[in-house]
Design a protein around this motif. Structure first.
Motif, short mmCIF file in Angstrom:
data_model
loop_
_atom_site.label_atom_id
_atom_site.label_comp_id
_atom_site.label_asym_id
_atom_site.label_seq_id
_atom_site.Cartn_x
_atom_site.Cartn_y
_atom_site.Cartn_z
N ARG A 1 -13.08 5.57 -51.67
CA ARG A 1 -13.58 6.16 -52.61
C ARG A 1 -13.74 7.58 -53.06
NH1 ARG A 1 -17.88 6.37 -56.27
NH2 ARG A 1 -19.43 6.33 -54.31
N ARG A 2 -14.49 7.92 -51.70
CA ARG A 2 -14.87 9.37 -51.43
C ARG A 2 -13.70 10.45 -51.11
NH1 ARG A 2 -20.47 10.23 -51.48
NH2 ARG A 2 -21.73 8.03 -52.28
N SER A 3 -12.34 9.73 -51.18
CA SER A 3 -11.50 10.70 -50.29
C SER A 3 -10.55 11.27 -51.36
CB SER A 3 -10.53 9.93 -49.20
OG SER A 3 -9.81 8.86 -50.09
N ASN A 4 -9.59 12.10 -50.92
CA ASN A 4 -8.61 12.58 -51.84
C ASN A 4 -7.69 11.74 -52.36
OD1 ASN A 4 -10.03 15.16 -51.89
ND2 ASN A 4 -8.73 15.62 -50.03
N ARG A 5 -7.62 10.49 -51.70
CA ARG A 5 -6.46 9.49 -51.97
C ARG A 5 -7.13 8.39 -52.90
NH1 ARG A 5 -2.53 9.30 -47.85
NH2 ARG A 5 -2.85 10.85 -46.22
N VAL A 6 -8.23 8.45 -53.49
CA VAL A 6 -8.93 7.45 -54.27
C VAL A 6 -7.92 7.02 -55.40
CG1 VAL A 6 -9.77 9.23 -55.92
CG2 VAL A 6 -11.04 7.02 -55.52
N LYS A 7 -7.11 7.72 -55.74
CA LYS A 7 -6.16 7.14 -56.79
C LYS A 7 -4.95 6.40 -56.14
CE LYS A 7 -6.95 10.96 -60.12
NZ LYS A 7 -6.24 12.00 -60.97
N GLY A 8 -5.03 6.40 -55.06
CA GLY A 8 -3.71 5.50 -54.18
C GLY A 8 -4.41 4.14 -54.06
N PRO A 9 -3.61 3.46 -53.15
CA PRO A 9 -3.82 1.87 -53.05
C PRO A 9 -5.04 1.90 -51.98
CG PRO A 9 -1.75 2.25 -52.26
CD PRO A 9 -2.22 3.55 -53.01
N PHE A 10 -5.64 0.86 -51.96
CA PHE A 10 -6.56 0.58 -50.76
C PHE A 10 -5.94 -0.87 -50.05
CE2 PHE A 10 -10.09 -1.42 -48.60
CZ PHE A 10 -10.49 -0.59 -47.60
N ILE A 11 -5.46 -0.90 -49.06
CA ILE A 11 -4.70 -2.23 -48.72
C ILE A 11 -5.32 -2.50 -47.07
CG2 ILE A 11 -2.63 -3.29 -47.74
CD1 ILE A 11 -2.53 -2.15 -50.51
N THR A 12 -5.77 -3.74 -47.12
CA THR A 12 -6.74 -4.52 -46.29
C THR A 12 -5.75 -5.31 -45.33
OG1 THR A 12 -8.88 -4.34 -47.37
CG2 THR A 12 -8.66 -5.77 -45.50
N VAL A 13 -5.63 -5.16 -44.08
CA VAL A 13 -5.02 -6.20 -43.25
C VAL A 13 -5.93 -6.89 -42.23
CG1 VAL A 13 -3.18 -6.12 -41.62
CG2 VAL A 13 -2.89 -4.83 -43.40
N ASN A 14 -6.04 -8.12 -42.05
CA ASN A 14 -6.78 -8.85 -41.15
C ASN A 14 -6.08 -9.01 -40.04
OD1 ASN A 14 -8.22 -10.60 -39.88
ND2 ASN A 14 -9.53 -11.37 -41.34
N CYS A 15 -6.07 -8.26 -39.00
CA CYS A 15 -5.28 -8.29 -37.51
C CYS A 15 -5.37 -9.60 -37.15
CB CYS A 15 -5.59 -7.35 -37.00
SG CYS A 15 -5.18 -5.49 -37.40
N GLY A 16 -6.64 -10.42 -37.23
CA GLY A 16 -6.63 -11.51 -36.52
C GLY A 16 -6.38 -13.02 -37.20
N ALA A 17 -5.92 -12.81 -38.60
CA ALA A 17 -5.54 -13.91 -39.43
C ALA A 17 -3.98 -14.09 -39.43
CB ALA A 17 -6.16 -13.43 -40.65
N ILE A 18 -3.09 -12.90 -39.01
CA ILE A 18 -1.77 -13.01 -39.02
C ILE A 18 -1.14 -13.74 -37.67
CG2 ILE A 18 0.31 -11.82 -39.54
CD1 ILE A 18 -1.40 -9.83 -40.79
N PRO A 19 -0.37 -14.79 -37.96
CA PRO A 19 0.40 -15.34 -36.82
C PRO A 19 0.95 -14.12 -35.70
CG PRO A 19 0.55 -16.71 -38.70
CD PRO A 19 0.10 -15.40 -39.26
N GLU A 20 1.09 -14.34 -34.86
CA GLU A 20 1.53 -13.17 -33.85
C GLU A 20 3.15 -13.02 -34.27
OE1 GLU A 20 1.83 -11.94 -29.14
OE2 GLU A 20 0.73 -13.61 -29.82
N ASN A 21 3.76 -14.22 -34.52
CA ASN A 21 5.29 -13.90 -34.77
C ASN A 21 5.50 -13.47 -36.00
OD1 ASN A 21 4.28 -16.32 -35.85
ND2 ASN A 21 6.39 -17.25 -36.09
N LEU A 22 4.50 -13.15 -36.92
CA LEU A 22 4.92 -12.70 -38.32
C LEU A 22 4.28 -11.52 -38.54
CD1 LEU A 22 4.24 -15.61 -40.53
CD2 LEU A 22 6.59 -14.78 -39.83
N ILE A 23 3.23 -10.89 -37.50
CA ILE A 23 2.57 -9.66 -37.67
C ILE A 23 3.23 -8.40 -37.91
CG2 ILE A 23 2.00 -9.07 -35.23
CD1 ILE A 23 -0.72 -8.50 -36.22
N GLU A 24 4.42 -8.38 -37.23
CA GLU A 24 5.31 -7.16 -37.25
C GLU A 24 5.70 -7.09 -38.75
OE1 GLU A 24 8.90 -4.81 -35.23
OE2 GLU A 24 8.49 -6.69 -34.63
#
Length: 621
Positions: free
Chosen positions: A346-369
């Motif tokens: 919110r305080r960065s110069n990218r505030v108008k761009g998207p904020f994407i969250t990835v939960n690395c522990g919630a994605i199956p290993e065979n699908l993470i890539e």
């Protein structure tokens, strides 16, 4: 207000209030008090009020007047007098009776008994009190009704400050006179001795003629004020006196009787309950306003905190937000790492761009890539269409990699390449795609230890950890826990439409003592549950599942020091792979000290002491 009640030979009594300096009585319709009785003269008598007394005087010299069975031409009326004009019977009262003039003339109320009339008046009184918006407005309504009921010339409500204990001095909160106006210097028109006795004994007091009273006649306040008729009843809540209700009339002696004192006591009891709730609500409103003011000073975006460690986090965040350097947010689970990441965005110069969250522990290993970088149609079974990954979706904005410590080693290599080259390859595609993103990562795991055990790549760690923001656990944030708890309660009480408006003092104490291993997330869940299940206005410790067994146990200082030393020694021993000689050398102690701690380790570790069991000890040098 004084009244005259006419008792006709048939039908219900008729009540008339004496609100004029001169009221005429007779058979003619033009009289203020109309008596449709043939034995009454057209203009029989009149009642004159001189500001102090009510005087009954003849108008027709041929008309007969009896007061309490005795012939009179003129006489001062006293409360309870029975007046006979011809054959018409009237009763005089110095105060407004329970069935007021309108009620007595209402045909629908003719069949009501005195008890029903009292209940109806009490119900009406309670409704008016509950309609009052503020404590002072409520008390003014209370006094106006009491003065009207009793015929008092003035009324005062005194309240006790419970924080001052038994030595608290009752203070005037609201005062009113018969004209429904506030009294100037109300403390100077009450008897301190009468109020003191009521507060101390919790019992009401009635004084018919204060100057001649054996108990209060010598009181300085009674003598100086020349008091006549006084009633005072305690305001009691949950067994404690919170104040007193004081009514007086210095112009009329023997104005009040035991029935009126009983009435005053009943109204005082009803008022105490409503008053206590109103004062509680007023205090909660003030607390909410204070909380809102505090949040303005202690809120950093959506993050709440004012302790030194959080102020350091805010200071760093402000400096790095406007840059594109990578940030690693560390801290225990539930400390608010995603909020910090969102605030960075919110305080960065990218505030108008998207904020994407990835939960690395919630994605199956065979699908993470595929989730990270996307895939093309036919890249694998089930890939029926091309799909962009999280990196492509975050282009021009911020990619938040939550729980980065859960990322498999194979994926760590590909992530490192993507961060270094700022390009990604979809699964099944050989064409690179450029991604203009800023990466913010977070973890609750110790990445330094994971690097040592080979679970996390060191080069990726340094790529992510350009700036580290460590979030302290809730138990180390001091009074922040109070502000956060109140803010969460205010937020969720509105969302869940709960009647709860705050925490009891015991609940706040329990919140401060509990260690909150799940941190803010655990506190939030406890408050949500309590708001749904609690039927009270305030949450208690039990509502938050904070019984005595849940509290952080306080141990003696010596034991705490011993536990810490044991944990520290065993930790260094583990780092030295069980080498006791090297451990003793590192700690600057005699090797026998290490043996002593190892001997203690044979016993069970005390609850809450923590620590880990070292590997089998050796003497490798």
């Amino acid at each position: 207000m004084a009244t005259i009640r006419f008792f006709p030979s048939e039908g219900a009594p008729v009540l008339t209030a004496l609100h004029k300096p001169l009221s005429t009585i007779g058979r003619a319709l033009g009289n203020d008090i109309h008596l449709p009785d043939a034995s009454v003269a057209s203009h029989h008598a009149q009642i004159v009020f001189n500001g102090r007394d009510f005087q009954l005087e003849e108008v027709d010299r041929e008309a007969e007047i009896l007061i309490n069975g005795k012939k009179k031409r003129r006489a001062r009326l006293a409360n309870g007098d029975r007046v006979t004009l011809g054959k018409a019977l009237l009763g005089f009262s110095m105060f407004t009776e329970l069935g007021d003039a309108r009620g007595a003339e209402n045909p629908e109320s003719n069949g009501e008994t005195g008890d029903i009339a009292r209940l109806r008046r009490l119900h009406s009184f309670s409704e008016r009190l509950m309609m009052s918006r503020s404590v002072d407005e409520l008390l003014e309504t209370l006094l106006d009704d009491i003065i009207d009921l009793t015929g008092g010339a003035r009324g005062v409500v005194l309240l006790v400050d419970p924080s001052e204990g038994k030595d608290s001095t009752p203070r005037v909160r609201v005062s009113r006179n018969v004209q429904r106006e506030a009294i100037q210097d109300a403390s100077g028109v009450i008897s301190d001795s009468i109020v003191r006795q009521v507060i101390e004994t919790k019992r009401p007091v009635i004084v018919s003629d204060a100057l001649t009273d054996t108990t209060f006649g010598k009181s300085e306040s009674v003598i100086s004020l020349k008091l006549s008729s006084v009633m005072c009843a305690p305001l009691v809540s949950q067994g404690d006196v919170i104040g007193a209700l004081y009514v007086a009339n210095d112009e009329v002696k023997h104005l009040f009787d035991r029935g009126q004192l009983e009435l005053l006591t009943i109204f005082a009891a009803q008022s105490s309950l409503i008053l206590q709730n109103a004062m509680l609500l007023s205090a909660l409103r003030a607390d909410k306003e204070k909380l809102s003011a505090d949040l303005l000073d202690k809120r950093f975006g959506e993050i709440i905190g004012a302790c030194a460690s959080m102020m350091e986090v805010f200071r760093k965040l402000q400096k790095v937000a406007a840059t594109d350097i990578s940030v690693l947010i560390t801290g225990e689970t539930g400390t608010g790492k995603e909020l910090i990441a969102r605030e960075l965005h919110r305080r960065s110069n990218r505030v108008k761009g998207p904020f994407i969250t990835v939960n690395c522990g919630a994605i199956p290993e065979n699908l993470i890539e595929s989730e990270m970088f996307g895939h093309v149609k036919g890249a694998f079974t089930g890939a029926i269409a091309s799909r962009a990954g999280q990196f492509q979706q975050a282009d021009g904005g911020t990619l938040f990699l939550d729980e980065i410590g859960e990322l498999p080693l194979g994926m760590q290599v590909k992530l490192l390449r993507a961060l270094q080259e700022r390009i990604v390859f979809r699964v099944g595609d050989s064409r690179p795609e450029k991604c203009d993103i800023r990466v913010v990562a977070a973890t609750n795991r110790n990445l330094d230890e994971m690097i040592k055990t080979g679970e996390f790549r060191e080069d990726l760690y340094y790529r992510l950890n350009v700036v580290n923001l460590w979030l302290p656990p809730l138990r180390e944030r001091g009074d922040d826990v109070f502000i956060i708890a109140k803010a969460l309660l205010s937020k969720f009480a509105d969302e869940l439409k709960s009647a709860v408006r705050g925490f009891s003092p015991q609940a706040l104490s329990a919140i401060k003592k509990y260690p909150w291993p799940g941190n803010i997330r655990q506190l939030e869940n406890r408050i949500k549950k309590a708001l749904v299940l609690c039927d009270q206005t305030l949450l208690g410790p039990a509502d938050l599942d904070l019984g005595a067994e849940e509290q952080l146990q306080i141990v003696p200082l010596e034991k705490a020091k011993e536990d810490f030393q044991r944990q520290y020694v065993l930790g260094v021993l583990e780092r030295n792979n069980g080498n006791r000689t090297q451990t003793a050398r590192d700690l600057g102690v005699d090797p026998r000290t290490i043996f002593r701690y190892l001997e203690k380790e044979q016993n069970p570790i005390p609850s809450g002491a923590g620590g880990s069991v070292p590997p089998p000890a050796t003497d490798r040098d």
